[in-house]
Motif scaffolding. Structure first.
Motif, PDB file in Angstrom:
ATOM      1  N   GLY A  15       0.790  -1.223   0.000  1.00  0.00           N
ATOM      2  CA  GLY A  15       0.000   0.000   0.000  1.00  0.00           C
ATOM      3  C   GLY A  15       0.820   1.269   0.000  1.00  0.00           C
ATOM      4  N   VAL A  16       2.143   1.159   0.149  1.00  0.00           N
ATOM      5  CA  VAL A  16       3.018   2.324   0.137  1.00  0.00           C
ATOM      6  C   VAL A  16       3.345   2.679  -1.314  1.00  0.00           C
ATOM      7  N   ARG A  17       3.415   3.957  -1.616  1.00  0.00           N
ATOM      8  CA  ARG A  17       3.729   4.388  -2.978  1.00  0.00           C
ATOM      9  C   ARG A  17       5.052   3.772  -3.425  1.00  0.00           C
ATOM     10  N   ALA A  18       4.999   3.028  -4.506  1.00  0.00           N
ATOM     11  CA  ALA A  18       6.189   2.341  -5.013  1.00  0.00           C
ATOM     12  C   ALA A  18       7.084   3.335  -5.721  1.00  0.00           C
ATOM     13  N   GLU A  19       8.364   3.283  -5.444  1.00  0.00           N
ATOM     14  CA  GLU A  19       9.325   4.132  -6.127  1.00  0.00           C
ATOM     15  C   GLU A  19      10.144   3.287  -7.080  1.00  0.00           C
ATOM     16  N   GLY A  20      10.569   3.902  -8.180  1.00  0.00           N
ATOM     17  CA  GLY A  20      11.369   3.185  -9.148  1.00  0.00           C
ATOM     18  C   GLY A  20      10.538   2.713 -10.322  1.00  0.00           C
ATOM     19  N   LEU A  21      11.091   1.747 -11.042  1.00  0.00           N
ATOM     20  CA  LEU A  21      10.495   1.250 -12.282  1.00  0.00           C
ATOM     21  C   LEU A  21       9.794  -0.084 -12.054  1.00  0.00           C
ATOM     22  N   ASP A  22       8.586  -0.184 -12.551  1.00  0.00           N
ATOM     23  CA  ASP A  22       7.821  -1.431 -12.527  1.00  0.00           C
ATOM     24  C   ASP A  22       7.166  -1.567 -13.895  1.00  0.00           C
ATOM     25  N   ALA A  23       7.718  -2.419 -14.738  1.00  0.00           N
ATOM     26  CA  ALA A  23       7.235  -2.499 -16.117  1.00  0.00           C
ATOM     27  C   ALA A  23       7.144  -3.934 -16.609  1.00  0.00           C
ATOM     28  N   ARG A  24       6.086  -4.197 -17.334  1.00  0.00           N
ATOM     29  CA  ARG A  24       6.020  -5.384 -18.180  1.00  0.00           C
ATOM     30  C   ARG A  24       5.753  -4.869 -19.590  1.00  0.00           C
ATOM     31  N   LEU A  25       6.755  -5.026 -20.443  1.00  0.00           N
ATOM     32  CA  LEU A  25       6.704  -4.463 -21.791  1.00  0.00           C
ATOM     33  C   LEU A  25       6.315  -5.542 -22.781  1.00  0.00           C
ATOM     34  N   VAL A  26       5.110  -5.429 -23.303  1.00  0.00           N
ATOM     35  CA  VAL A  26       4.637  -6.353 -24.337  1.00  0.00           C
ATOM     36  C   VAL A  26       4.450  -5.553 -25.617  1.00  0.00           C
ATOM     37  N   VAL A  27       5.233  -5.896 -26.634  1.00  0.00           N
ATOM     38  CA  VAL A  27       5.166  -5.201 -27.925  1.00  0.00           C
ATOM     39  C   VAL A  27       5.130  -6.253 -29.021  1.00  0.00           C
ATOM     40  N   GLU A  28       4.133  -6.171 -29.880  1.00  0.00           N
ATOM     41  CA  GLU A  28       4.024  -7.083 -31.020  1.00  0.00           C
ATOM     42  C   GLU A  28       4.220  -6.294 -32.299  1.00  0.00           C
ATOM     43  N   ARG A  29       5.211  -6.715 -33.086  1.00  0.00           N
ATOM     44  CA  ARG A  29       5.506  -6.051 -34.355  1.00  0.00           C
ATOM     45  C   ARG A  29       5.708  -7.123 -35.406  1.00  0.00           C
ATOM     46  N   GLY A  30       4.671  -7.344 -36.224  1.00  0.00           N
ATOM     47  CA  GLY A  30       4.736  -8.426 -37.210  1.00  0.00           C
ATOM     48  C   GLY A  30       4.811  -9.768 -36.497  1.00  0.00           C
ATOM     49  N   SER A  31       5.810 -10.568 -36.848  1.00  0.00           N
ATOM     50  CA  SER A  31       5.965 -11.883 -36.236  1.00  0.00           C
ATOM     51  C   SER A  31       6.769 -11.841 -34.939  1.00  0.00           C
ATOM     52  N   PHE A  32       7.299 -10.663 -34.598  1.00  0.00           N
ATOM     53  CA  PHE A  32       8.124 -10.550 -33.397  1.00  0.00           C
ATOM     54  C   PHE A  32       7.274 -10.118 -32.211  1.00  0.00           C
ATOM     55  N   ARG A  33       7.504 -10.765 -31.071  1.00  0.00           N
ATOM     56  CA  ARG A  33       6.803 -10.411 -29.840  1.00  0.00           C
ATOM     57  C   ARG A  33       7.817 -10.199 -28.723  1.00  0.00           C
ATOM     58  N   LEU A  34       7.777  -9.024 -28.137  1.00  0.00           N
ATOM     59  CA  LEU A  34       8.586  -8.716 -26.958  1.00  0.00           C
ATOM     60  C   LEU A  34       7.706  -8.851 -25.733  1.00  0.00           C
ATOM     61  N   ASP A  35       8.187  -9.583 -24.740  1.00  0.00           N
ATOM     62  CA  ASP A  35       7.461  -9.718 -23.469  1.00  0.00           C
ATOM     63  C   ASP A  35       8.510  -9.760 -22.360  1.00  0.00           C
ATOM     64  N   VAL A  36       8.804  -8.594 -21.809  1.00  0.00           N
ATOM     65  CA  VAL A  36       9.916  -8.436 -20.873  1.00  0.00           C
ATOM     66  C   VAL A  36       9.445  -7.698 -19.633  1.00  0.00           C
ATOM     67  N   THR A  37       9.800  -8.204 -18.472  1.00  0.00           N
ATOM     68  CA  THR A  37       9.519  -7.533 -17.206  1.00  0.00           C
ATOM     69  C   THR A  37      10.792  -6.885 -16.678  1.00  0.00           C
ATOM     70  N   LEU A  38      10.701  -5.616 -16.323  1.00  0.00           N
ATOM     71  CA  LEU A  38      11.832  -4.880 -15.768  1.00  0.00           C
ATOM     72  C   LEU A  38      11.388  -4.177 -14.498  1.00  0.00           C
ATOM     73  N   THR A  39      12.112  -4.401 -13.407  1.00  0.00           N
ATOM     74  CA  THR A  39      11.864  -3.672 -12.164  1.00  0.00           C
ATOM     75  C   THR A  39      13.195  -3.150 -11.650  1.00  0.00           C
ATOM     76  N   ALA A  40      13.163  -1.973 -11.037  1.00  0.00           N
ATOM     77  CA  ALA A  40      14.390  -1.384 -10.503  1.00  0.00           C
ATOM     78  C   ALA A  40      14.029  -0.324  -9.485  1.00  0.00           C
ATOM     79  N   ALA A  41      14.847  -0.224  -8.455  1.00  0.00           N
ATOM     80  CA  ALA A  41      14.658   0.788  -7.426  1.00  0.00           C
ATOM     81  C   ALA A  41      15.479   2.021  -7.767  1.00  0.00           C
ATOM     82  N   PRO A  42      15.134   3.183  -7.201  1.00  0.00           N
ATOM     83  CA  PRO A  42      15.950   4.380  -7.432  1.00  0.00           C
ATOM     84  C   PRO A  42      17.404   4.124  -7.045  1.00  0.00           C
TER      85      PRO A  42
END
Length: 363
Positions: A15-42
Protein backbone atom coordinates in the motif's frame (compact mmCIF):
# COMPACT_ATOMS: atom_id res chain seq x y z
CA UNK A 1 9.90 -22.68 -20.31
CA UNK A 2 13.13 -20.77 -19.94
CA UNK A 3 14.87 -20.76 -16.58
CA UNK A 4 15.42 -17.29 -15.17
CA UNK A 5 17.84 -16.44 -12.39
CA UNK A 6 16.16 -13.57 -10.52
CA UNK A 7 17.79 -11.63 -7.72
CA UNK A 8 15.44 -8.69 -7.29
CA UNK A 9 12.14 -8.33 -5.52
CA UNK A 10 8.94 -7.52 -7.37
CA UNK A 11 6.80 -4.40 -6.94
CA UNK A 12 5.60 -3.45 -3.47
CA UNK A 13 2.15 -4.60 -2.44
CA UNK A 14 1.98 -3.06 1.06
CA UNK A 15 0.00 0.00 0.00
CA UNK A 16 3.02 2.32 0.14
CA UNK A 17 3.73 4.39 -2.98
CA UNK A 18 6.19 2.34 -5.01
CA UNK A 19 9.33 4.13 -6.13
CA UNK A 20 11.37 3.18 -9.15
CA UNK A 21 10.49 1.25 -12.28
CA UNK A 22 7.82 -1.43 -12.53
CA UNK A 23 7.24 -2.50 -16.12
CA UNK A 24 6.02 -5.38 -18.18
CA UNK A 25 6.70 -4.46 -21.79
CA UNK A 26 4.64 -6.35 -24.34
CA UNK A 27 5.17 -5.20 -27.92
CA UNK A 28 4.02 -7.08 -31.02
CA UNK A 29 5.51 -6.05 -34.36
CA UNK A 30 4.74 -8.43 -37.21
CA UNK A 31 5.97 -11.88 -36.24
CA UNK A 32 8.12 -10.55 -33.40
CA UNK A 33 6.80 -10.41 -29.84
CA UNK A 34 8.59 -8.72 -26.96
CA UNK A 35 7.46 -9.72 -23.47
CA UNK A 36 9.92 -8.44 -20.87
CA UNK A 37 9.52 -7.53 -17.21
CA UNK A 38 11.83 -4.88 -15.77
CA UNK A 39 11.86 -3.67 -12.16
CA UNK A 40 14.39 -1.38 -10.50
CA UNK A 41 14.66 0.79 -7.43
CA UNK A 42 15.95 4.38 -7.43
CA UNK A 43 19.73 4.33 -7.69
CA UNK A 44 19.78 1.04 -9.62
CA UNK A 45 21.62 0.75 -12.94
CA UNK A 46 20.20 -2.09 -15.02
CA UNK A 47 21.90 -3.27 -18.20
CA UNK A 48 19.82 -4.99 -20.87
CA UNK A 49 21.89 -7.28 -23.09
CA UNK A 50 21.10 -9.65 -25.92
CA UNK A 51 22.07 -10.65 -29.45
CA UNK A 52 21.02 -8.61 -32.47
CA UNK A 53 17.26 -8.80 -32.95
CA UNK A 54 16.60 -9.90 -29.35
CA UNK A 55 14.45 -6.85 -28.59
CA UNK A 56 16.81 -4.64 -26.56
CA UNK A 57 16.21 -1.44 -28.51
CA UNK A 58 12.47 -2.14 -28.76
CA UNK A 59 12.35 -2.41 -24.96
CA UNK A 60 14.21 0.89 -24.54
CA UNK A 61 11.99 2.67 -27.05
CA UNK A 62 8.91 1.31 -25.29
CA UNK A 63 10.18 2.74 -21.99
CA UNK A 64 10.72 6.09 -23.70
CA UNK A 65 7.23 6.03 -25.21
CA UNK A 66 8.56 5.93 -28.78
CA UNK A 67 6.99 2.49 -29.34
CA UNK A 68 3.44 1.85 -28.03
CA UNK A 69 2.79 -1.11 -25.77
CA UNK A 70 0.58 -3.89 -27.08
CA UNK A 71 0.03 -5.10 -23.53
CA UNK A 72 1.53 -5.11 -20.06
CA UNK A 73 2.11 -1.97 -18.03
CA UNK A 74 4.66 0.77 -17.35
CA UNK A 75 4.78 2.47 -13.96
CA UNK A 76 7.42 4.91 -12.73
CA UNK A 77 7.37 5.94 -9.07
CA UNK A 78 3.86 4.50 -8.85
CA UNK A 79 2.51 6.55 -11.78
CA UNK A 80 1.26 4.80 -14.92
CA UNK A 81 2.99 6.08 -18.04
CA UNK A 82 1.38 3.78 -20.61
CA UNK A 83 -0.66 6.58 -22.18
CA UNK A 84 1.66 9.48 -21.37
CA UNK A 85 3.22 11.05 -24.50
CA UNK A 86 7.03 10.82 -24.70
CA UNK A 87 7.61 14.55 -24.21
CA UNK A 88 5.63 14.52 -20.95
CA UNK A 89 7.44 11.58 -19.35
CA UNK A 90 10.10 12.19 -16.67
CA UNK A 91 12.53 10.26 -18.86
CA UNK A 92 15.93 11.23 -20.22
CA UNK A 93 17.44 9.45 -23.20
CA UNK A 94 21.03 9.27 -24.47
CA UNK A 95 20.93 7.85 -27.98
CA UNK A 96 23.75 5.90 -29.61
CA UNK A 97 24.65 8.78 -31.95
CA UNK A 98 23.85 11.40 -29.26
CA UNK A 99 21.56 13.45 -31.59
CA UNK A 100 22.99 16.80 -30.51
CA UNK A 101 21.62 19.83 -32.31
CA UNK A 102 24.44 20.78 -34.71
CA UNK A 103 23.53 24.50 -34.82
CA UNK A 104 23.53 24.91 -31.01
CA UNK A 105 26.47 25.24 -28.65
CA UNK A 106 27.10 22.64 -25.96
CA UNK A 107 25.53 25.03 -23.44
CA UNK A 108 22.38 25.52 -25.47
CA UNK A 109 22.12 21.80 -26.23
CA UNK A 110 22.02 21.08 -22.51
CA UNK A 111 19.69 24.02 -21.82
CA UNK A 112 17.19 22.71 -24.39
CA UNK A 113 15.67 20.19 -21.96
CA UNK A 114 15.00 22.57 -19.07
CA UNK A 115 13.58 25.11 -21.55
CA UNK A 116 11.13 22.47 -22.81
CA UNK A 117 10.11 21.84 -19.20
CA UNK A 118 9.20 25.48 -18.64
CA UNK A 119 12.41 27.05 -17.31
CA UNK A 120 13.26 30.57 -18.43
CA UNK A 121 16.16 31.04 -20.79
CA UNK A 122 18.38 32.35 -18.01
CA UNK A 123 17.42 29.53 -15.64
CA UNK A 124 17.97 26.90 -18.32
CA UNK A 125 21.38 28.25 -19.27
CA UNK A 126 22.41 28.44 -15.61
CA UNK A 127 21.42 24.82 -15.08
CA UNK A 128 23.22 23.82 -18.28
CA UNK A 129 26.40 25.58 -17.17
CA UNK A 130 26.26 23.72 -13.86
CA UNK A 131 25.90 20.36 -15.64
CA UNK A 132 28.73 21.07 -18.05
CA UNK A 133 30.94 21.94 -15.08
CA UNK A 134 30.03 18.64 -13.42
CA UNK A 135 30.94 16.86 -16.65
CA UNK A 136 34.28 18.64 -16.86
CA UNK A 137 33.19 20.55 -19.96
CA UNK A 138 32.95 24.13 -18.69
CA UNK A 139 35.66 25.22 -21.14
CA UNK A 140 33.63 23.80 -24.07
CA UNK A 141 30.32 25.49 -23.30
CA UNK A 142 30.53 27.65 -26.42
CA UNK A 143 31.59 24.87 -28.78
CA UNK A 144 29.23 23.38 -31.33
CA UNK A 145 29.05 19.57 -31.73
CA UNK A 146 31.35 19.45 -34.76
CA UNK A 147 34.14 20.93 -32.59
CA UNK A 148 33.74 18.29 -29.86
CA UNK A 149 35.51 14.96 -29.62
CA UNK A 150 33.43 11.77 -29.39
CA UNK A 151 33.92 11.59 -25.64
CA UNK A 152 32.99 15.24 -25.17
CA UNK A 153 29.86 14.85 -27.31
CA UNK A 154 28.83 11.81 -25.24
CA UNK A 155 29.14 13.82 -22.02
CA UNK A 156 27.15 16.73 -23.49
CA UNK A 157 24.39 14.27 -24.46
CA UNK A 158 24.44 12.82 -20.95
CA UNK A 159 24.30 16.30 -19.41
CA UNK A 160 21.36 17.20 -21.66
CA UNK A 161 19.50 14.09 -20.49
CA UNK A 162 20.26 14.70 -16.81
CA UNK A 163 19.46 18.43 -16.89
CA UNK A 164 15.73 17.62 -16.95
CA UNK A 165 16.18 15.71 -13.67
CA UNK A 166 14.58 12.53 -15.05
CA UNK A 167 13.26 9.74 -12.86
CA UNK A 168 14.31 7.26 -15.56
CA UNK A 169 17.52 7.57 -17.59
CA UNK A 170 17.78 5.47 -20.76
CA UNK A 171 21.15 4.91 -22.45
CA UNK A 172 21.22 3.27 -25.88
CA UNK A 173 24.72 1.89 -26.58
CA UNK A 174 26.21 5.09 -25.10
CA UNK A 175 29.84 4.12 -25.78
CA UNK A 176 29.45 2.41 -29.16
CA UNK A 177 30.55 5.43 -31.22
CA UNK A 178 33.85 5.86 -29.35
CA UNK A 179 37.26 4.50 -30.25
CA UNK A 180 38.88 2.01 -27.86
CA UNK A 181 41.11 4.54 -26.09
CA UNK A 182 38.36 7.11 -25.57
CA UNK A 183 35.92 4.39 -24.56
CA UNK A 184 38.08 3.39 -21.60
CA UNK A 185 38.17 6.94 -20.20
CA UNK A 186 34.51 7.74 -20.87
CA UNK A 187 33.37 4.43 -19.38
CA UNK A 188 35.09 5.36 -16.11
CA UNK A 189 33.52 8.82 -16.15
CA UNK A 190 30.09 7.41 -16.97
CA UNK A 191 30.38 4.93 -14.10
CA UNK A 192 30.99 7.85 -11.71
CA UNK A 193 28.03 9.85 -13.02
CA UNK A 194 25.69 6.85 -12.86
CA UNK A 195 26.80 6.15 -9.28
CA UNK A 196 25.66 9.68 -8.39
CA UNK A 197 22.32 9.35 -10.22
CA UNK A 198 19.47 9.01 -7.71
CA UNK A 199 16.78 7.59 -9.99
CA UNK A 200 16.64 4.49 -12.23
CA UNK A 201 19.04 4.04 -15.15
CA UNK A 202 18.55 1.44 -17.90
CA UNK A 203 21.49 0.77 -20.19
CA UNK A 204 21.12 -1.13 -23.47
CA UNK A 205 24.39 -2.56 -24.76
CA UNK A 206 25.91 -5.46 -26.64
CA UNK A 207 29.26 -5.02 -24.92
CA UNK A 208 29.68 -7.29 -21.86
CA UNK A 209 32.44 -5.12 -20.41
CA UNK A 210 30.24 -2.00 -20.49
CA UNK A 211 27.50 -3.97 -18.76
CA UNK A 212 29.78 -5.53 -16.15
CA UNK A 213 31.45 -2.22 -15.27
CA UNK A 214 28.43 0.11 -15.35
CA UNK A 215 25.49 -1.96 -14.11
CA UNK A 216 24.36 -3.29 -10.75
CA UNK A 217 22.15 -5.89 -12.42
CA UNK A 218 21.99 -7.53 -15.84
CA UNK A 219 18.88 -8.55 -17.75
CA UNK A 220 19.61 -10.78 -20.75
CA UNK A 221 17.02 -10.94 -23.53
CA UNK A 222 16.85 -13.53 -26.30
CA UNK A 223 14.02 -13.80 -28.83
CA UNK A 224 12.02 -11.12 -27.02
CA UNK A 225 12.10 -12.76 -23.57
CA UNK A 226 14.24 -12.59 -20.46
CA UNK A 227 16.43 -15.69 -20.24
CA UNK A 228 18.57 -14.69 -17.26
CA UNK A 229 18.66 -11.90 -14.73
CA UNK A 230 21.03 -11.22 -11.84
CA UNK A 231 24.22 -9.56 -10.67
CA UNK A 232 27.14 -9.36 -13.12
CA UNK A 233 29.16 -11.75 -10.97
CA UNK A 234 26.27 -14.21 -10.68
CA UNK A 235 25.62 -14.32 -14.40
CA UNK A 236 29.32 -14.60 -15.22
CA UNK A 237 29.57 -17.47 -12.77
CA UNK A 238 26.45 -19.34 -13.89
CA UNK A 239 25.49 -18.63 -17.53
CA UNK A 240 22.32 -20.38 -18.69
CA UNK A 241 22.43 -20.01 -22.50
CA UNK A 242 25.07 -20.34 -25.18
CA UNK A 243 24.85 -16.62 -25.92
CA UNK A 244 25.57 -15.69 -22.31
CA UNK A 245 28.41 -18.23 -22.10
CA UNK A 246 30.04 -16.68 -25.17
CA UNK A 247 29.44 -13.23 -23.71
CA UNK A 248 31.35 -14.04 -20.51
CA UNK A 249 33.89 -16.29 -22.24
CA UNK A 250 32.99 -19.78 -21.04
CA UNK A 251 32.45 -23.17 -22.59
CA UNK A 252 28.94 -24.24 -21.56
CA UNK A 253 27.18 -27.61 -21.75
CA UNK A 254 23.93 -29.09 -20.48
CA UNK A 255 23.44 -32.63 -19.25
CA UNK A 256 22.34 -34.87 -16.40
CA UNK A 257 24.46 -35.34 -13.30
CA UNK A 258 24.93 -38.51 -11.33
CA UNK A 259 27.37 -37.74 -8.55
CA UNK A 260 30.56 -36.29 -10.02
CA UNK A 261 29.73 -37.37 -13.58
CA UNK A 262 27.68 -35.26 -15.98
CA UNK A 263 26.52 -37.01 -19.13
CA UNK A 264 25.95 -34.33 -21.73
CA UNK A 265 22.78 -34.08 -23.81
CA UNK A 266 24.97 -34.05 -26.92
CA UNK A 267 28.47 -35.35 -26.34
CA UNK A 268 30.54 -37.32 -23.84
CA UNK A 269 30.58 -37.26 -20.04
CA UNK A 270 32.40 -34.62 -17.98
CA UNK A 271 33.82 -35.26 -14.52
CA UNK A 272 33.28 -32.42 -12.05
CA UNK A 273 34.18 -31.69 -8.43
CA UNK A 274 30.56 -30.91 -7.54
CA UNK A 275 28.35 -33.84 -6.59
CA UNK A 276 24.92 -33.25 -8.11
CA UNK A 277 21.88 -35.11 -9.41
CA UNK A 278 19.53 -34.29 -12.27
CA UNK A 279 19.64 -31.62 -14.97
CA UNK A 280 22.72 -29.39 -14.73
CA UNK A 281 24.96 -27.00 -16.62
CA UNK A 282 28.73 -27.48 -16.77
CA UNK A 283 31.03 -24.57 -17.58
CA UNK A 284 34.77 -23.97 -17.80
CA UNK A 285 36.93 -21.21 -19.30
CA UNK A 286 38.91 -21.70 -22.52
CA UNK A 287 42.05 -21.09 -20.47
CA UNK A 288 41.35 -24.28 -18.49
CA UNK A 289 41.86 -26.39 -21.62
CA UNK A 290 45.28 -27.97 -22.27
CA UNK A 291 46.06 -29.24 -25.76
CA UNK A 292 48.37 -32.05 -26.90
CA UNK A 293 49.19 -33.33 -30.38
CA UNK A 294 49.51 -36.90 -29.04
CA UNK A 295 47.40 -38.62 -26.44
CA UNK A 296 48.94 -37.62 -23.10
CA UNK A 297 50.21 -40.31 -20.78
CA UNK A 298 50.26 -39.81 -17.04
CA UNK A 299 48.02 -36.73 -17.19
CA UNK A 300 46.06 -36.00 -13.99
CA UNK A 301 43.17 -34.51 -15.94
CA UNK A 302 39.94 -36.50 -15.52
CA UNK A 303 38.51 -35.21 -18.80
CA UNK A 304 40.17 -36.13 -22.09
CA UNK A 305 38.71 -35.74 -25.58
CA UNK A 306 39.99 -36.26 -29.11
CA UNK A 307 39.33 -33.16 -31.18
CA UNK A 308 40.24 -31.33 -34.38
CA UNK A 309 41.10 -27.66 -34.88
CA UNK A 310 38.50 -25.90 -37.01
CA UNK A 311 39.70 -22.33 -36.53
CA UNK A 312 42.33 -20.10 -34.92
CA UNK A 313 42.07 -16.41 -34.08
CA UNK A 314 43.89 -13.86 -31.98
CA UNK A 315 42.08 -13.25 -28.71
CA UNK A 316 43.77 -10.53 -26.70
CA UNK A 317 47.38 -11.61 -26.22
CA UNK A 318 46.51 -15.27 -26.81
CA UNK A 319 45.37 -17.59 -29.56
CA UNK A 320 41.88 -19.04 -29.34
CA UNK A 321 41.45 -22.44 -30.95
CA UNK A 322 37.95 -23.58 -31.90
CA UNK A 323 37.73 -27.35 -31.68
CA UNK A 324 35.27 -30.00 -32.79
CA UNK A 325 35.22 -33.76 -32.34
CA UNK A 326 34.22 -35.72 -29.26
CA UNK A 327 33.45 -32.34 -27.68
CA UNK A 328 33.14 -28.93 -29.32
CA UNK A 329 34.96 -26.32 -27.27
CA UNK A 330 37.21 -23.25 -27.29
CA UNK A 331 40.75 -23.33 -25.93
CA UNK A 332 43.08 -20.42 -25.19
CA UNK A 333 46.84 -20.80 -25.44
CA UNK A 334 49.88 -18.62 -25.95
CA UNK A 335 51.27 -17.93 -29.42
CA UNK A 336 54.40 -19.87 -28.42
CA UNK A 337 52.34 -22.92 -27.38
CA UNK A 338 50.30 -22.74 -30.59
CA UNK A 339 53.50 -22.64 -32.66
CA UNK A 340 55.09 -25.52 -30.74
CA UNK A 341 51.97 -27.64 -31.29
CA UNK A 342 51.92 -26.71 -34.98
CA UNK A 343 48.23 -25.86 -34.80
CA UNK A 344 46.33 -25.22 -38.01
CA UNK A 345 42.79 -25.87 -39.22
CA UNK A 346 42.36 -29.62 -39.56
CA UNK A 347 45.11 -30.50 -37.07
CA UNK A 348 44.18 -33.37 -34.69
CA UNK A 349 44.65 -32.64 -30.98
CA UNK A 350 43.81 -34.05 -27.58
CA UNK A 351 42.09 -31.69 -25.15
CA UNK A 352 42.12 -32.09 -21.38
CA UNK A 353 40.40 -30.24 -18.55
CA UNK A 354 40.90 -30.97 -14.87
CA UNK A 355 37.73 -31.64 -12.89
CA UNK A 356 38.73 -28.90 -10.45
CA UNK A 357 38.54 -26.34 -13.28
CA UNK A 358 34.95 -27.18 -14.17
CA UNK A 359 31.87 -25.74 -12.52
CA UNK A 360 28.55 -27.60 -12.43
CA UNK A 361 25.25 -26.10 -11.22
CA UNK A 362 21.55 -26.96 -11.44
CA UNK A 363 19.84 -26.20 -14.76
Amino acid sequence: MTDIDRTTAGPRTDGVRAEGLDARLVVERGSFRLDVTLTAAPGDVVAVLGPNGAGKTTALRALAGLVPLTGGHLRLDGTALDRTPPESRPVGVVFQDYLLFPHLTALDNVAFGPRCRGASKAEARAQAAEWLTRMGLADHAGAKPRRLSGGQAQRVALARALATRPRLLLLDEPLAALDARTRLDVRAQLRRHLAEFEAVAVLVTHDPLDAMVLADRLVVIEHGRVVQEGSPAGIARRPRTDYIAQLVGLNLYRGRADGHTVRLDTGPAITTTEELSGAVFVAFPPGAVTLYRDRPSGSSARNLWRCEVVGLETHGDQIRADLTGELSLAADLTTVAAAELGLHPGAPVWATVKAAQTHAYPA
